[in-house]
Write a protein that holds these residues in place. Structure first.
Motif, mmCIF file in Angstrom:
data_model
loop_
_atom_site.group_PDB
_atom_site.id
_atom_site.type_symbol
_atom_site.label_atom_id
_atom_site.label_comp_id
_atom_site.label_asym_id
_atom_site.label_seq_id
_atom_site.Cartn_x
_atom_site.Cartn_y
_atom_site.Cartn_z
ATOM 1 N N UNK A 778 -53.791 -34.014 25.590
ATOM 2 C CA UNK A 778 -54.331 -33.408 24.378
ATOM 3 C C UNK A 778 -55.007 -32.061 24.648
ATOM 4 N N UNK A 779 -55.893 -32.011 25.609
ATOM 5 C CA UNK A 779 -56.573 -30.744 25.885
ATOM 6 C C UNK A 779 -55.576 -29.699 26.356
ATOM 7 N N UNK A 780 -54.633 -30.131 27.176
ATOM 8 C CA UNK A 780 -53.628 -29.203 27.701
ATOM 9 C C UNK A 780 -52.793 -28.614 26.568
ATOM 10 N N UNK A 781 -52.409 -29.481 25.640
ATOM 11 C CA UNK A 781 -51.605 -29.016 24.505
ATOM 12 C C UNK A 781 -52.402 -28.076 23.625
ATOM 13 N N UNK A 782 -53.656 -28.394 23.384
ATOM 14 C CA UNK A 782 -54.447 -27.648 22.419
ATOM 15 C C UNK A 782 -55.184 -26.447 23.009
ATOM 16 N N UNK A 783 -55.116 -26.227 24.284
ATOM 17 C CA UNK A 783 -55.834 -25.092 24.861
ATOM 18 C C UNK A 783 -55.382 -23.761 24.247
ATOM 19 N N UNK A 784 -54.082 -23.605 24.035
ATOM 20 C CA UNK A 784 -53.592 -22.346 23.462
ATOM 21 C C UNK A 784 -54.193 -22.109 22.081
ATOM 22 N N UNK A 785 -54.196 -23.143 21.258
ATOM 23 C CA UNK A 785 -54.765 -22.995 19.912
ATOM 24 C C UNK A 785 -56.262 -22.765 19.966
ATOM 25 N N UNK A 786 -56.927 -23.521 20.836
ATOM 26 C CA UNK A 786 -58.394 -23.407 20.924
ATOM 27 C C UNK A 786 -58.826 -22.048 21.455
ATOM 28 N N UNK A 787 -58.076 -21.515 22.415
ATOM 29 C CA UNK A 787 -58.458 -20.242 23.033
ATOM 30 C C UNK A 787 -57.997 -19.043 22.203
ATOM 31 N N UNK A 788 -56.789 -19.154 21.609
ATOM 32 C CA UNK A 788 -56.128 -17.962 21.072
ATOM 33 C C UNK A 788 -56.030 -17.891 19.548
ATOM 34 N N UNK A 789 -56.068 -19.030 18.870
ATOM 35 C CA UNK A 789 -55.908 -18.989 17.416
ATOM 36 C C UNK A 789 -57.033 -18.205 16.750
ATOM 37 N N UNK A 790 -56.742 -17.745 15.548
ATOM 38 C CA UNK A 790 -57.718 -16.992 14.765
ATOM 39 C C UNK A 790 -58.869 -17.902 14.342
ATOM 40 N N UNK A 791 -60.035 -17.357 14.027
ATOM 41 C CA UNK A 791 -61.176 -18.169 13.593
ATOM 42 C C UNK A 791 -60.847 -19.075 12.419
ATOM 43 N N UNK A 792 -59.959 -18.632 11.532
ATOM 44 C CA UNK A 792 -59.659 -19.418 10.336
ATOM 45 C C UNK A 792 -58.609 -20.481 10.569
ATOM 46 N N UNK A 793 -58.043 -20.534 11.760
ATOM 47 C CA UNK A 793 -56.934 -21.458 12.036
ATOM 48 C C UNK A 793 -57.351 -22.902 11.809
ATOM 49 N N UNK A 966 -48.964 -7.618 22.283
ATOM 50 C CA UNK A 966 -49.319 -8.962 21.835
ATOM 51 C C UNK A 966 -48.250 -9.543 20.931
ATOM 52 N N UNK A 967 -48.238 -10.850 20.873
ATOM 53 C CA UNK A 967 -47.377 -11.537 19.906
ATOM 54 C C UNK A 967 -47.974 -11.358 18.522
ATOM 55 N N UNK A 968 -47.191 -11.661 17.521
ATOM 56 C CA UNK A 968 -47.666 -11.512 16.145
ATOM 57 C C UNK A 968 -48.870 -12.419 15.904
ATOM 58 N N UNK A 969 -48.821 -13.664 16.428
ATOM 59 C CA UNK A 969 -49.941 -14.592 16.245
ATOM 60 C C UNK A 969 -51.217 -14.022 16.829
ATOM 61 N N UNK A 970 -51.147 -13.493 18.058
ATOM 62 C CA UNK A 970 -52.346 -12.999 18.730
ATOM 63 C C UNK A 970 -52.851 -11.710 18.092
ATOM 64 N N UNK A 971 -51.920 -10.878 17.627
ATOM 65 C CA UNK A 971 -52.336 -9.647 16.952
ATOM 66 C C UNK A 971 -53.102 -9.980 15.674
ATOM 67 N N UNK A 972 -52.612 -10.971 14.911
ATOM 68 C CA UNK A 972 -53.303 -11.372 13.692
ATOM 69 C C UNK A 972 -54.677 -11.953 14.000
ATOM 70 N N UNK A 973 -54.778 -12.712 15.086
ATOM 71 C CA UNK A 973 -56.055 -13.290 15.467
ATOM 72 C C UNK A 973 -57.064 -12.209 15.819
ATOM 73 N N UNK A 974 -56.591 -11.161 16.547
ATOM 74 C CA UNK A 974 -57.494 -10.071 16.915
ATOM 75 C C UNK A 974 -57.962 -9.306 15.691
ATOM 76 N N UNK A 975 -57.066 -9.135 14.743
ATOM 77 C CA UNK A 975 -57.436 -8.413 13.517
ATOM 78 C C UNK A 975 -58.513 -9.198 12.752
ATOM 79 N N UNK A 976 -58.370 -10.526 12.721
ATOM 80 C CA UNK A 976 -59.362 -11.353 12.023
ATOM 81 C C UNK A 976 -60.695 -11.327 12.775
#
Length: 981
Positions: A778-793, A966-976
């Protein structure tokens, strides 16, 4: 790439774990600080206040002996008790732990004699003088007080929480009064009597011993075969067979010193016996040709071979003939004694498994000997046989005048069975020489066998007839019950963990003799009764009350004070007609009475206890004495459940001993690794069996602890970014709902296992959950989302919501087991909190349970296992560096597995940068696992560019011109993030 993008440190834009909770535990340094904090803040009192009004759960502490530093057995025992009380406290009970100590008894007396007298060349004071007795008892009390303080600190260093400021002590004045009161109840009910029976006697310690104070060890003993000449046969109307008058009955014994105490020979009507004649002899002593001897047929060949004889069988000897037979004592005439007849008596204990088929019967020196003698008393008196039981051996192991030729009348003085150091005396040799001299020794030899030893001195004991105080086991108690029947019923009504303990205790109660209470020592509660010239106990409530009031105010020393006899008898009784008993109570009676002045007298406890927990040896000790004492006075056991644990061996399964150098001390483990490591070892063992402990096992637990700690540390670091948001169950992604389902399953397992005292099941489940399901999945799978997703994710916020719940569950569930680590983690997460130990286990909503979802994810994870297996080979062969470099093709031919994968972001679940699901069997060379049929994997490299922030390889890197790397996901996260900042 823009100038702005070039200056960004992407690592600072990630929600990386941040925590002050260190990776290195430093338990040996931190734990004492935590103990000091708990004491300073009064954690024990806060626990009591927080539990006020709740249903009580009481574990009554079996008292350790106050005479030395704690050992690994103490640590195991106290940790188990602490885990039980803490687990019930955190599940809605008022679970109060009151430690206690056994303070009276011989070991402390010996220490005082050694340290205060023998080592200083001083003589032990005359304890018949009241002032000397009271001063000696004061020295014993001070010695016990010292060790209570030391052991109390050592127990608290283990993390034990309890009322160490107000423990129960058997030497407290009130406790001594209550112990005496229990004795007086038994005396008043007619269960107490003074009798002369063979008891196990320690010559070294100069006192009688109870069954619980005896252990068995192998010794090398003399064994002898002895002839008893037949002198008389009752005809009983049948034709007399005078050939038996020329014969001798042969007995066998491993205690030659008991021959002077012989008064009978036991035989069995169920054994076949024969009359044998010696044809030839090749020995230096023993039977000569022409002698006739009576043997059990099954043992004749072995016996005659031992004596180096050739023989022939003449005829059968019937049970009727044996029953009418009387022999002469083999020592007849020695010292002018042994002129009495030696009758043959039928006994159920006689077999033809070993010896001769006849049992030498010395009622002064054995329980079965005594019983068979007493069973035939009327018959013997009718035959004109003197039935008085002699006292052939005194308290120092010397023969008395009741052993003519070996006692004080012997040249050179009385022979001795055992000396003051527990060594073999000269009694055996003296008896054997006398038998040879009169021609009554058939054969001799040596035998290694199990023999009783004192539990404390480790020296051999003897069976010796001596006046003692007993409690009847089989006397009718005026309600149709006996102490034995009450105790057996109580055993049936008690829960035993493990269940085998019930049969063990039952067998002991079924077979035990009357309970011997008296000890001939000084430090303890006296048998505070008065007896008349006939041995009758004074039963006067007013006298008893004066005794108990004095003990409560002054302690049991009052019994030994000048003028005590007159004080307690008062004006109602003539002191000249009553003798004051000066024996003291067996300390097992003390500890068996602790339920009275602890459970009954403390308002913060209750009677009976929910649980007694001790080592398996206490079936003959504390469980046993507590059961008998309570059954005698209250008609039932003082406990509802009995839990037993085994003993701790070294890593090879051998008993720990200082001489072997294989002792593992709890002090050393705590100094090197910490108390929580020791506690984790206890929690991961099958504690009801014997356990093993050593450096390798400790290191194994250190490694397991480190993984568990790192899991907790990662959660703490991740929860630094948690805002406490609660996400509705319906809004959570499936993976999060799966983890909540697992918490629901674990909650049931944890609660049921704490109730069943199956701690290993909990520890194993939580360790596996942390390592396999959290860290590796679980932690391994979710690390990407937890570290990289936007605040609103929602995915990120949901993960935080679930990790918060996992943390709270894991830490509280583990708190009873690992109190130091969980306290540190809880306060790290909640700095304003008082203590994790004031918390309750979280209440898990019923709707978290979702078996259908769990079954679906079992299928998803099965397919994932094949993918990770294929990628592991790619990594091993260095075709990829990490799974993010892969975009495998997964062939799934199984329809049910395919259905489970529908709608899943399977590349995220597999932690790859891409994935293709194919509905075919896949090529022959694709990777497969036998345990997951219908799935194969073709490893492929991911196509695209590596994102500088998330390190995923995607084809949309650079799609946002402001963040070209950056990927589109990461670029959007940085903008947020930029907007928020």
């Amino acid at each position: 790439m823009t100038d702005t993008a070039e200056k960004i440190d992407y690592s600072k834009t990630l929600y990386l774990p941040e925590t002050d909770f260190p990776m290195r535990a430093g338990l040996p340094q931190k734990e004492p600080e935590t103990v000091a904090r708990w004491q300073q803040m009064g954690l024990y009192k806060k626990l009591r206040a927080s539990a006020a009004g709740r249903e009580k759960f009481v574990l009554h502490d079996g008292p350790p002996y106050a005479n030395g530093n704690i050992h690994i057995g103490h640590a195991l025992n106290k940790i188990l008790k602490d885990v039980i009380t803490r687990s019930f406290q955190m599940r809605g009970y008022d679970s109060n732990y009151v430690p206690g100590w056994d303070c009276h008894g011989l070991p402390i007396e010996w220490k005082i004699e050694e340290e205060n007298y023998r080592s200083k060349g001083k003589s032990k004071p005359d304890l018949s003088e009241p002032a000397a007795m009271i001063e000696f008892r004061r020295e014993c009390r001070a010695y016990a007080e010292k060790w209570i303080g030391i052991q109390g600190s050592e127990f608290q260093r283990l993390g034990i929480i309890g009322d160490f400021e107000n423990p129960y002590l058997t030497m407290n004045f009130h406790a001594e009064s209550r112990i005496a009161g229990e004795l007086l109840k038994i005396a008043k009910s007619g269960q107490l009597y003074r009798g002369s029976k063979p008891v196990m006697w320690s010559v070294v310690e100069r006192t009688a011993l109870a069954e619980a104070e005896v252990e068995y060890a192998d010794v090398d003993s003399d064994m002898i075969w002895v002839k008893f000449p037949v002198r008389f046969i009752v005809r009983d109307g049948a034709e007399a067979k005078f050939d038996l008058l020329d014969a001798a009955v042969v007995i066998w014994t491993t205690t030659p010193w008991t021959i002077p105490g012989n008064r009978a020979i036991a035989y069995s009507p169920k054994v076949a016996y024969g009359l044998y004649e010696v044809m030839a002899a090749e020995n230096d002593f023993g039977p000569r040709p022409g002698e006739k001897l009576i043997f059990a047929d099954n043992l004749a060949e072995e016996g005659f071979a031992k004596a180096k004889l050739q023989y022939k069988r003449l005829r059968d000897v019937t049970a009727a003939e044996l029953g009418g037979m009387t022999c002469a004592h083999p020592l007849k005439g020695l010292g002018g004694g042994y002129e009495f007849p030696v009758p043959l008596l039928a006994g159920d204990h006689v077999t033809d498994d070993a010896g001769t088929g006849f049992v030498h019967t010395a009622p002064s020196h054995g329980r079965e000997d005594f019983d068979v003698w007493m069973d035939h008393t009327r018959e013997l008196e009718a035959r004109g046989v003197e039935t008085k039981i002699p006292f052939p051996v005194d308290d120092a192991g010397f023969y008395t005048a009741d052993a003519p030729g070996f006692g004080p009348d012997r040249d050179g003085g009385a022979a001795r069975v055992i000396d003051d150091h527990g060594k073999k005396g000269d009694a055996n040799d003296a008896v054997i020489k006398a038998l040879i001299a009169v021609g009554m020794l058939f054969a001799r030899g040596r035998l290694k066998h199990s023999y009783p030893h004192s539990w404390r001195s480790k020296k051999p004991v003897i069976f010796r007839n001596t006046p003692q105080w007993f409690v009847y086991m089989d006397k009718d108690l005026a309600d149709g019950t006996t102490l034995r029947s009450r105790a057996l019923k109580a055993i049936d009504d008690t829960r035993f963990v493990p269940g085998a303990g019930q049969n063990r205790l039952r067998a002991m109660i079924e077979q035990r003799p009357d309970w011997v209470l008296s000890r001939q020592r000084a430090w303890g509660v006296p048998i505070c009764v008065f007896v008349d010239e006939h041995g009758e106990v004074l039963k006067d409530d007013a006298v008893n009350q004066r005794i108990l009031d004095a003990f409560d105010a002054e302690g049991a020393d009052a019994w030994f004070a000048e003028g005590a006899k007159e004080r307690f008898l008062g004006n109602e009784h003539d002191p000249a007609k009553w003798a004051q008993v000066m024996d003291i109570l067996d300390v097992w009676f003390d500890s068996g009475s602790t339920h009275t002045f602890t459970l009954e007298d403390r308002p913060d406890l209750k009677w009976p206890a929910d649980v007694y927990l001790e080592g398996s040896d206490q079936h003959r000790g504390w469980f046993h004495s507590s059961l008998l004492e309570s059954a005698a006075t209250r008609g039932r056991a003082p406990y509802n459940a009995v839990i037993t644990h085994g003993f701790t061996m070294d890593e090879k399964g051998e008993k720990m001993s200082k001489s072997k150098g294989n002792v593992v001390s709890p002090q050393d483990v705590m100094k090197d690794a910490g108390a929580d490591i020791l506690r984790l070892w206890v929690m991961t063992t099958d504690y009801w069996e014997d356990q093993r402990l050593g450096k390798t096992i400790i290191q194994t637990n250190v490694d397991a602890y480190r993984k568990l700690r790192n899991t907790v540390r990662w959660m703490l670091g991740t929860l630094t970014h948690d805002k406490g948001e609660v996400i509705a169950l319906a809004d959570l992604p499936e993976l999060e709902r799966l983890m909540l389902h697992r918490l629901a399953e674990l909650d049931q397992l944890v609660r049921e296992s704490y109730d069943a005292f199956e701690f290993k099941r909990i520890a194993r489940a939580l360790i596996d959950f942390a390592n396999v399901e959290l860290s590796a999945f679980y932690f391994d799978v979710r690390k990407d989302a937890l570290y990289c997703d936007a605040p609103s994710s929602l995915r990120r916020r949901s993960a935080l919501h679930v990790i918060r719940n996992i943390f709270e569950c894991m830490v509280t569930w583990l708190a009873p087991m690992l109190p130091f680590t969980t306290e540190e983690a809880w306060l790290s997460r909640n700095p304003a909190a008082v203590s994790v130990h004031l918390e309750q286990f979280p209440t898990i909503p019923a709707e978290w349970k979702n078996e259908a979802l769990a079954e679906k994810w079992r299928k998803i994870r099965a397919v994932r296992t094949v993918v990770t297996g294929a990628l592991e080979i790619e990594r091993k062969d260095k075709r990829i560096g990490s799974s993010l470099e892969a975009a495998p093709v997964v062939h799934v031919a199984d329809a049910e597995l395919l259905k489970a994968l529908e709608g899943q972001d399977f590349e995220e679940i597999c932690i790859t940068s891409g994935i293709v699901i194919d509905r075919t069997e896949g090529p022959a060379d694709a990777f497969r696992l036998l345990e997951v049929p219908g799935v194969s994997v073709e490893p492929k490299l991911a196509e695209g560019t590596k994102c500088a922030r998330s390190w995923r390889i995607t084809t949309d890197v650079g799609s946002d011109p402001e963040y070209p790397d950056l990927s589109a996901r990461d670029a959007a996260a940085l903008r947020e993030l930029a907007v928020q900042n």
